[in-house]
Scaffold this motif. Sequence first.
Motif, PDB file in Angstrom:
ATOM      1  N   VAL A 148      43.104  67.054  30.657  1.00 14.79           N
ATOM      2  CA  VAL A 148      42.777  68.467  30.462  1.00 14.79           C
ATOM      3  C   VAL A 148      43.996  69.241  29.976  1.00 14.79           C
ATOM      4  CG1 VAL A 148      42.055  70.595  31.617  1.00 14.79           C
ATOM      5  CG2 VAL A 148      40.918  68.429  32.173  1.00 14.79           C
ATOM      6  N   VAL A 149      45.142  68.993  30.592  1.00  9.44           N
ATOM      7  CA  VAL A 149      46.363  69.693  30.182  1.00  9.44           C
ATOM      8  C   VAL A 149      46.724  69.358  28.749  1.00  9.44           C
ATOM      9  CG1 VAL A 149      48.840  69.938  30.604  1.00  9.44           C
ATOM     10  CG2 VAL A 149      47.259  69.884  32.535  1.00  9.44           C
ATOM     11  N   ARG A 150      46.596  68.095  28.369  1.00  6.08           N
ATOM     12  CA  ARG A 150      46.903  67.701  26.987  1.00  6.08           C
ATOM     13  C   ARG A 150      45.949  68.369  26.004  1.00  6.08           C
ATOM     14  NH1 ARG A 150      47.287  62.266  29.365  1.00  6.08           N
ATOM     15  NH2 ARG A 150      49.508  61.775  29.701  1.00  6.08           N
ATOM     16  N   ALA A 151      44.672  68.468  26.373  1.00  5.08           N
ATOM     17  CA  ALA A 151      43.691  69.105  25.493  1.00  5.08           C
ATOM     18  C   ALA A 151      44.002  70.587  25.325  1.00  5.08           C
ATOM     19  CB  ALA A 151      42.282  68.922  26.059  1.00  5.08           C
ATOM     20  N   ASP A 152      44.384  71.248  26.417  1.00  3.08           N
ATOM     21  CA  ASP A 152      44.756  72.660  26.343  1.00  3.08           C
ATOM     22  C   ASP A 152      45.975  72.850  25.444  1.00  3.08           C
ATOM     23  OD1 ASP A 152      42.713  73.409  28.008  1.00  3.08           O
ATOM     24  OD2 ASP A 152      43.966  73.713  29.787  1.00  3.08           O
ATOM     25  N   ALA A 153      46.970  71.993  25.649  1.00  2.00           N
ATOM     26  CA  ALA A 153      48.198  72.095  24.854  1.00  2.00           C
ATOM     27  C   ALA A 153      47.916  71.849  23.372  1.00  2.00           C
ATOM     28  CB  ALA A 153      49.234  71.094  25.365  1.00  2.00           C
ATOM     29  N   ALA A 154      47.045  70.887  23.082  1.00  2.00           N
ATOM     30  CA  ALA A 154      46.708  70.572  21.686  1.00  2.00           C
ATOM     31  C   ALA A 154      45.970  71.737  21.029  1.00  2.00           C
ATOM     32  CB  ALA A 154      45.851  69.313  21.634  1.00  2.00           C
TER      33      ALA A 154
ATOM     34  N   VAL B  91      32.624  74.063  27.646  1.00  2.00           N
ATOM     35  CA  VAL B  91      33.351  75.081  28.396  1.00  2.00           C
ATOM     36  C   VAL B  91      34.557  75.541  27.576  1.00  2.00           C
ATOM     37  CG1 VAL B  91      34.497  75.651  30.561  1.00  2.00           C
ATOM     38  CG2 VAL B  91      32.657  73.950  30.528  1.00  2.00           C
ATOM     39  N   ALA B  92      34.657  76.837  27.336  1.00  2.00           N
ATOM     40  CA  ALA B  92      35.696  77.377  26.445  1.00  2.00           C
ATOM     41  C   ALA B  92      37.056  77.401  27.132  1.00  2.00           C
ATOM     42  CB  ALA B  92      35.310  78.777  25.988  1.00  2.00           C
ATOM     43  N   THR B  93      37.646  76.223  27.288  1.00  2.00           N
ATOM     44  CA  THR B  93      38.950  76.109  27.940  1.00  2.00           C
ATOM     45  C   THR B  93      40.073  76.200  26.905  1.00  2.00           C
ATOM     46  OG1 THR B  93      38.558  73.704  27.897  1.00  2.00           O
ATOM     47  CG2 THR B  93      38.156  74.866  29.969  1.00  2.00           C
ATOM     48  N   GLY B  94      40.247  75.152  26.112  1.00  2.00           N
ATOM     49  CA  GLY B  94      41.301  75.156  25.102  1.00  2.00           C
ATOM     50  C   GLY B  94      41.130  76.247  24.070  1.00  2.00           C
TER      51      GLY B  94
ATOM     52  N   GLY C 250      34.730  91.260  23.233  1.00  2.00           N
ATOM     53  CA  GLY C 250      34.238  89.888  23.223  1.00  2.00           C
ATOM     54  C   GLY C 250      33.240  89.710  24.352  1.00  2.00           C
ATOM     55  N   SER C 251      32.425  88.670  24.268  1.00  2.00           N
ATOM     56  CA  SER C 251      31.422  88.389  25.291  1.00  2.00           C
ATOM     57  C   SER C 251      31.805  87.138  26.079  1.00  2.00           C
ATOM     58  CB  SER C 251      30.045  88.180  24.647  1.00  2.00           C
ATOM     59  OG  SER C 251      29.608  89.350  23.988  1.00  2.00           O
ATOM     60  N   GLY C 252      31.387  87.070  27.331  1.00  2.00           N
ATOM     61  CA  GLY C 252      31.623  85.880  28.138  1.00  2.00           C
ATOM     62  C   GLY C 252      33.099  85.580  28.316  1.00  2.00           C
ATOM     63  N   THR C 253      33.467  84.310  28.145  1.00  2.00           N
ATOM     64  CA  THR C 253      34.864  83.913  28.279  1.00  2.00           C
ATOM     65  C   THR C 253      35.734  84.639  27.266  1.00  2.00           C
ATOM     66  OG1 THR C 253      34.177  81.712  29.043  1.00  2.00           O
ATOM     67  CG2 THR C 253      36.453  81.948  28.314  1.00  2.00           C
ATOM     68  N   SER C 254      35.214  84.814  26.053  1.00  2.00           N
ATOM     69  CA  SER C 254      35.968  85.551  25.030  1.00  2.00           C
ATOM     70  C   SER C 254      36.220  86.984  25.473  1.00  2.00           C
ATOM     71  CB  SER C 254      35.202  85.549  23.703  1.00  2.00           C
ATOM     72  OG  SER C 254      35.157  84.258  23.140  1.00  2.00           O
ATOM     73  N   GLY C 255      35.308  87.548  26.257  1.00  2.00           N
ATOM     74  CA  GLY C 255      35.503  88.884  26.785  1.00  2.00           C
ATOM     75  C   GLY C 255      36.674  88.940  27.748  1.00  2.00           C
ATOM     76  N   ASN C 256      36.809  87.903  28.580  1.00  2.00           N
ATOM     77  CA  ASN C 256      37.951  87.846  29.497  1.00  2.00           C
ATOM     78  C   ASN C 256      39.262  87.735  28.725  1.00  2.00           C
ATOM     79  OD1 ASN C 256      36.435  87.905  31.941  1.00  2.00           O
ATOM     80  ND2 ASN C 256      35.913  85.763  31.664  1.00  2.00           N
TER      81      ASN C 256
ATOM     82  N   LYS D 186      34.465  82.496  19.824  1.00  2.00           N
ATOM     83  CA  LYS D 186      34.661  81.153  19.290  1.00  2.00           C
ATOM     84  C   LYS D 186      33.628  80.836  18.211  1.00  2.00           C
ATOM     85  CE  LYS D 186      34.602  76.224  20.398  1.00  2.00           C
ATOM     86  NZ  LYS D 186      34.323  75.199  21.440  1.00  2.00           N
ATOM     87  N   GLY D 187      32.357  81.040  18.531  1.00  2.00           N
ATOM     88  CA  GLY D 187      31.295  80.684  17.590  1.00  2.00           C
ATOM     89  C   GLY D 187      30.898  81.791  16.642  1.00  2.00           C
ATOM     90  N   GLY D 188      31.196  83.031  17.016  1.00  2.00           N
ATOM     91  CA  GLY D 188      30.878  84.169  16.165  1.00  2.00           C
ATOM     92  C   GLY D 188      29.401  84.444  16.001  1.00  2.00           C
ATOM     93  N   SER D 189      28.587  83.972  16.953  1.00  2.00           N
ATOM     94  CA  SER D 189      27.139  84.122  16.800  1.00  2.00           C
ATOM     95  C   SER D 189      26.476  84.888  17.940  1.00  2.00           C
ATOM     96  CB  SER D 189      26.476  82.745  16.676  1.00  2.00           C
ATOM     97  OG  SER D 189      26.753  81.947  17.820  1.00  2.00           O
ATOM     98  N   SER D 190      27.273  85.538  18.788  1.00  2.00           N
ATOM     99  CA  SER D 190      26.708  86.337  19.875  1.00  2.00           C
ATOM    100  C   SER D 190      25.983  87.544  19.291  1.00  2.00           C
ATOM    101  CB  SER D 190      27.813  86.805  20.825  1.00  2.00           C
ATOM    102  OG  SER D 190      27.350  87.835  21.679  1.00  2.00           O
TER     103      SER D 190
END
Length: 207
Positions: free
Chosen positions: A14-20, A154-157, A51-57, A100-104
Amino acid sequence: MQSDQDWLERAKTVVRADAASIEAILDSVDDNLIAVARRLAACRGKILVTGSGTSGNVAARGAHILSVCGAAAFYLSPGDGLHGGLGVLQADDVVLALSKGGSSAELNDFCARAKTLCSGVIAITADPASPLAALSDHVITLKLPADGDLGGVVATGSSLAAAAVTDVLAEMLRIARDYSWESLLFTHPSGAVGRDAEKSLKRLGSN
């Protein structure tokens, strides 16, 4: 039952994916990003971040960082905006929209209406062909690795990448507007930042 080693390997994945995901946005640091920074630096009004959802945060965090760095920025959710909050926008304001998706549908309705009230809409999205990108005046495209988000769902990275872009914009605006570290620390007197202000100024200088 997962062994301790299994958990450790999953955690490192998970950490490597976030960093990437964050490192991948280096490809988005280009002339287009500079143009967006100049557009925001020239804004004579407010910067509404949304933003909405995670993007809102992430947008709420971005608005805070921009404000800390001397920009007149604030967060407004698309939902609140569509229930009358859009009335806050004036002709010199700019909207910075994260998705992220631009479709909200909610976000895009908000931005389409906002565009008629302010001087422009800027999008940060991973899909340059999305409805949000199509209605925006400027688009910063997040070039993300395929496995950057948990399960690809899940919108992590991707959220960390968007946050890093807003950090870049905040520092560019701080420099463009000549907002010194002295000024920043004056408006941030509380917490560890304020407590250690004198030490920070000696380390950073006043510019």
